[in-house]
Design an enzyme around this catalytic site. Structure first.
Site, short mmCIF file in Angstrom:
data_model
loop_
_atom_site.label_atom_id
_atom_site.label_comp_id
_atom_site.label_asym_id
_atom_site.label_seq_id
_atom_site.Cartn_x
_atom_site.Cartn_y
_atom_site.Cartn_z
CG ASP A 104 -4.79 2.90 -1.61
OD1 ASP A 104 -5.86 2.30 -1.39
OD2 ASP A 104 -3.77 2.36 -2.06
CD GLU A 105 -9.75 0.13 -3.68
OE1 GLU A 105 -10.56 -0.57 -4.27
OE2 GLU A 105 -9.34 -0.10 -2.53
P1 TTP Z 1 -3.84 -1.35 -0.53
O1 TTP Z 1 -4.15 -0.55 -1.73
O2 TTP Z 1 -4.50 -2.68 -0.35
O3 TTP Z 1 -2.27 -1.60 -0.43
P2 TTP Z 1 -1.08 -0.67 -0.78
O4 TTP Z 1 -1.51 0.62 -1.39
O5 TTP Z 1 -0.24 -0.52 0.46
O6 TTP Z 1 -0.24 -1.51 -1.80
P3 TTP Z 1 -0.55 -1.80 -3.35
O7 TTP Z 1 0.61 -1.22 -4.09
O8 TTP Z 1 -0.61 -3.29 -3.45
O9 TTP Z 1 -1.84 -1.13 -3.66
O10 TTP Z 1 -4.18 -0.51 0.78
C1 TTP Z 1 -4.03 0.90 0.86
C2 TTP Z 1 -3.57 1.34 2.22
O11 TTP Z 1 -4.48 0.90 3.22
C3 TTP Z 1 -2.22 0.75 2.62
O12 TTP Z 1 -1.14 1.53 2.18
C4 TTP Z 1 -2.32 0.67 4.11
C5 TTP Z 1 -3.79 0.52 4.41
N1 TTP Z 1 -4.07 -0.88 4.77
C6 TTP Z 1 -4.05 -1.25 6.13
O13 TTP Z 1 -3.84 -0.41 7.00
N2 TTP Z 1 -4.29 -2.56 6.47
C7 TTP Z 1 -4.53 -3.53 5.52
O14 TTP Z 1 -4.73 -4.72 5.86
C8 TTP Z 1 -4.55 -3.16 4.12
C9 TTP Z 1 -4.79 -4.19 3.06
C10 TTP Z 1 -4.32 -1.84 3.81
MG MG Z 2 -2.93 0.65 -2.95
#
Ligand code: TTP
Ligand code: MG
Length: 350
Positions: A104-105
């Site tokens: 997601d990044e």
């Molecule tokens: P993130 O971008 O860290 O979190 P997020 O998108 O859920 O929330 P935010 O709005 O704070 O960005 O992580 C992206 C995806 O990766 C998340 O939706 C699920 C997965 N993930 C895991 O499976 N385990 C983990 O420990 C983390 C940090 C993320």
């Molecule tokens: Mg995220």
């Protein structure tokens, strides 16, 4: 000029999209809590569930204790990965210098796409809008002078945020951040830094009290990195999946020419252009290719290879012009087109 995009509560947001009746309810994506007995973890939670203290990586049994009435869904990786691919495709229409970091990044290098930060901001806004239209999902964007600043900026105004940190604002922006906001400083390093500085709740500006020597002494190479990052510096580049193998420029003369001065000066400026572009890749080159097309359209190339070297004007022009002179003396005919190309070495870190 770097843009960082991170999807909001990604897995959970995709699930909400698929089932709009989940919206507004606490939602946890992860392993099945099995009534609180299970051993797995939380992948992510939507913001309603986060209000109960649930976070990524937490034991699912703990999450269940914090909020038993939340909706618990299994991880549907195939679905998220399809969505992910679509988002990155959209990003790649903005700039082919795109580095996917996780599901997601991703980072985009905007240096060649935007002339200034106002344009970059517009690109960020458009990108968010395109993702919202195509995938019905919100994202957060940060723009800054390097990857670290862009990444911290994308966290600034989550969810659905857009934060631009102009170069002159970098120090002010980063100084008041917690040291934990710096990528590479985890809980362990934070503790050690607190110990060294004799103070807790450390802000980035507190780190400036530590000299380069002291940091290197205590943390080795990572210390040097911390020193730079505390000053808003990060020179890591955006690493694309398909990296440029070679890069060149060529030009066709309005009229075929035999004038050595015209030929040489044209070659010189082509070499300069190629070197300027090649520098942006921040990689060494191993081969230089000179191209010459003569009257009658027949093309000839000559190339030279060497141990990997930085692409400098001396090297590219110096070696390239020798190849050119060889071609010119061999053929002794009017020149229609001139070109020069450099071939990069493969970079290791991918
Ligand atoms: P993130 O971008 O860290 O979190 P997020 O998108 O859920 O929330 P935010 O709005 O704070 O960005 O992580 C992206 C995806 O990766 C998340 O939706 C699920 C997965 N993930 C895991 O499976 N385990 C983990 O420990 C983390 C940090 C993320
Ligand atoms: Mg995220």
């Amino acid at each position: 000029m770097i843009l960082h995009l991170d999807m909001d509560y990604f897995f959970a947001q995709v699930e909400e999209r698929e089932n709009p009746r989940f919206k507004g309810e606490p939602l946890v994506v992860g392993s099945d809590p099995k009534g609180g007995e299970a051993r797995g973890v939380v992948s992510t939670a939507n913001y309603e569930a986060r209000k109960f203290g649930i976070s990524s990586g937490m034991a699912i049994s703990k999450a269940y204790k914090l909020c038993p009435k939340a909706i618990y869904l299994p991880v549907n990786k195939n679905l998220y990965s399809r969505v992910s691919e679509s988002i990155f495709r959209i990003m790649e229409t903005v700039s082919d210098k795109c580095e996917r970091v996780s599901f997601d990044e991703a980072y985009l290098d905007l240096s060649r796409v935007a002339k200034n930060y106002s344009q970059a901001e517009k690109i960020g806004r458009d990108l968010k809008e395109m993702i919202l239209r195509k995938e019905k999902l919100t994202s957060s964007v940060g723009i800054g002078k390097n990857k670290m600043i862009a990444k911290i900026a994308s966290e600034e105004d989550k969810p659905d945020g857009l934060t631009v940190v102009r170069p002159g604002e970098t120090i002010g922006f980063i100084s008041k951040k917690s040291v934990r906001d710096i990528p590479g400083i985890g809980p362990k390093t934070e503790k050690e830094l607190e110990h060294i500085l004799g103070k807790s709740d450390l802000k980035v500006k507190d780190l400036k009290r530590l000299s380069m020597d002291q940091l290197v002494n205590d943390f080795g190479k990572r210390g040097a990195d911390i020193y730079k990052k505390a000053r808003g510096k990060d020179d890591s580049r955006v690493k694309t999946k398909t990296e440029t193998k070679s890069l060149g420029r060529e030009t066709t003369f309005d009229k075929n020419t035999t004038d050595p001065e015209v030929i040489i000066s044209t070659f010189k400026s082509l070499s300069k252009e190629v070197v300027d572009l090649a520098r942006e890749e921040e990689r060494n080159i191993k081969t230089i290719v000179t191209v010459c097309r003569f009257e009658g359209f027949d093309s000839y190339t000559k190339q030279i290879s060497f141990k990997p070297k930085k692409p400098t004007r001396d090297l590219v022009y110096g070696e390239g012009v020798k190849l050119l002179l060889d071609l010119l003396t061999q053929k002794a005919r009017p020149v229609r087109l001139l070109g020069v190309r450099v071939i990069f070495v493969k970079s290791k870190n991918r």
